[in-house]
Design an enzyme around this catalytic site. Sequence first.
Site, PDB file in Angstrom:
ATOM      1  N   THR A 183      24.626   4.873 -49.395  1.00  0.00           N
ATOM      2  CA  THR A 183      24.911   3.527 -48.884  1.00  0.00           C
ATOM      3  C   THR A 183      24.182   2.510 -49.743  1.00  0.00           C
ATOM      4  OG1 THR A 183      22.996   3.569 -47.442  1.00  0.00           O
ATOM      5  CG2 THR A 183      25.049   4.414 -46.520  1.00  0.00           C
ATOM      6  N   GLU A 328      29.965   5.857 -44.814  1.00  0.00           N
ATOM      7  CA  GLU A 328      29.892   6.991 -43.883  1.00  0.00           C
ATOM      8  C   GLU A 328      31.271   7.438 -43.391  1.00  0.00           C
ATOM      9  OE1 GLU A 328      25.987   4.669 -43.447  1.00  0.00           O
ATOM     10  OE2 GLU A 328      28.107   4.192 -43.766  1.00  0.00           O
ATOM     11  N   LYS A 438      18.607 -13.026 -32.156  1.00  0.00           N
ATOM     12  CA  LYS A 438      18.355 -13.040 -30.715  1.00  0.00           C
ATOM     13  C   LYS A 438      17.399 -14.184 -30.402  1.00  0.00           C
ATOM     14  CE  LYS A 438      17.982 -10.020 -26.811  1.00  0.00           C
ATOM     15  NZ  LYS A 438      17.811  -8.680 -26.289  1.00  0.00           N
ATOM     16  N   TRP A 443      22.448 -14.135 -27.927  1.00  0.00           N
ATOM     17  CA  TRP A 443      22.803 -13.770 -29.300  1.00  0.00           C
ATOM     18  C   TRP A 443      23.421 -14.948 -30.058  1.00  0.00           C
ATOM     19  CZ3 TRP A 443      20.741  -9.516 -30.953  1.00  0.00           C
ATOM     20  CH2 TRP A 443      20.574  -8.419 -30.093  1.00  0.00           C
TER      21      TRP A 443
END
Length: 540
Positions: A183, A328, A438, A443
């Site tokens: 990744t 992935e 946050k 959010w």
Amino acid sequence: MHGLMMNYPLTLTSILRRARDLFADGEIATREPGGVHRYTYGEFYDRVLRLMGALKAAGVKPGDRIASFAWNRYQHLELYFAVPCLGAVLHTLNIRLSTDQLTYLVNHAEDRMIFVDESLAEQLVPLQEHCKGVERFVVMREGGSDSFGLRGETEYEDFLASGTPVTELPELDENTACAICYTSGTTGNPKGALYSHRGLYLHTMAIGMADVMGLSQLDSALVFVPMFHVNAWGLPFAGVMFGSKLVFPGRNPQAADVVDLIRGEEVTFAAGVPTIWMMVDQHLQQHGGDLKPLQRIACGGSAVPAALMRAYDERYGVPIVQLWGMTELSPLGTVSRIKRRMRNASPEEQYAARLKAGIPVPGIEMRIEGPNGEILPRDGVSVGELVVRGPWVISSYYKMEGSNKSFTPDGWFRTGDVAALDPDGYMRIADRVKDLIKSGGEWISSVDMENTLMAHPAVAEAAVVARPDPKWDERPVAFLVPRPGREAELTPQAVQDFLAASGHFAKWQIPYAEDIHLIDAIPRTSVGKFDKKVLRRRWE
């Protein structure tokens, strides 16, 4: 009670045999410094068998990791098949990484050999003293003849000639590992995704589906996605399976090269990230011309801007099909196509659907989970973490203890993306879990704020990250790259007013004046995404 079916292992060897038997006269074209290198699938097959023999003679055993450090070229394609068909594992190294990052990856994967393009070999010289496990470097020439002083340095064609071609392809278990990609690591060290023959075989079949990329032997496919980015989205394997003409852009291709290849090689299908298609559009706006005979573009890696999709529809009559995926997932997750009942919908409604990440590719299942693992409704509004499963989704990270937190108790993979699923099954990415801000228990989506800021006429680019705040836990910080000569329009007050006027943000969500910064450029990762780690370090 069992159905009585033949045991037919799904391996890359069967894809290779198929190319030999059905498409021996098919063509593979590579842009090289001296012109276009061409050969047939038949010649490709013979060279792959010879390369397998050479690898075997060099002591490569099943399970060994063999790395490539190369552009999209025909020799790289030979490695894509020779290494896995021997039972070894191909590790495609990202050519844009730093020496430190490369050293980490080569040592983590325990690569035994590295095949490197001549134009990139200099980059590996400082690496070899820190990578004692690499026994030899094989240089793929493009016409030069200098030696680079690499350990056990051999020229690719000499290496090929040193082997006796294998006489038959080995019988492999379909669950054998065949490739590893790391990744890009926006947090911490990159993680290794190890792919099996079975996973890549099924992924390859999906690429040929009409509702996915619809790749066929009638196509001439330009593989612009780098072969070091999740196996070029699986297109090299698919081209060989379906007998498409494969077109590789070679060393450091630019927009003009893409246009030349599309016209010169009669390209019908092309794949690449949005940035390259923006560059191609700019090139054509300056120099004129069109993209005939191109029929469709697969585009992913980051969200496709609406303006880009419209430009290709209106100027060139070439639809951009948006894909979403991850390392992935090998990487295919979703493809955005309009549904049958939307055929007569207004262009605006069709764009709204095409600009979403799309619906899951057959083989992939998705759900959205709330903070306590509860499954959220597919109402297009409920936002939570996207979790997926399917035959080409990894089940663990390579050599990583404790990576089980990336998986749910029932074995689904946690993507780290915050998303919503609508009743039609379209997925919309809201943010990365780690990029959500946050503040006061609520959010704030950094992606929504970035998209809103980038709609400001004076803003070229925008990135939003969180900084720690003693009172609110976290607060948003905006970094803006102004368009030339328009800095004066981006005072903190003007930016705050613009965000407020957009209607997307409550007053408390808007950054404080001291948290709005003008910068020259936004740092990027090796795959061209905004590197928010660098921006966040200002508060560590």
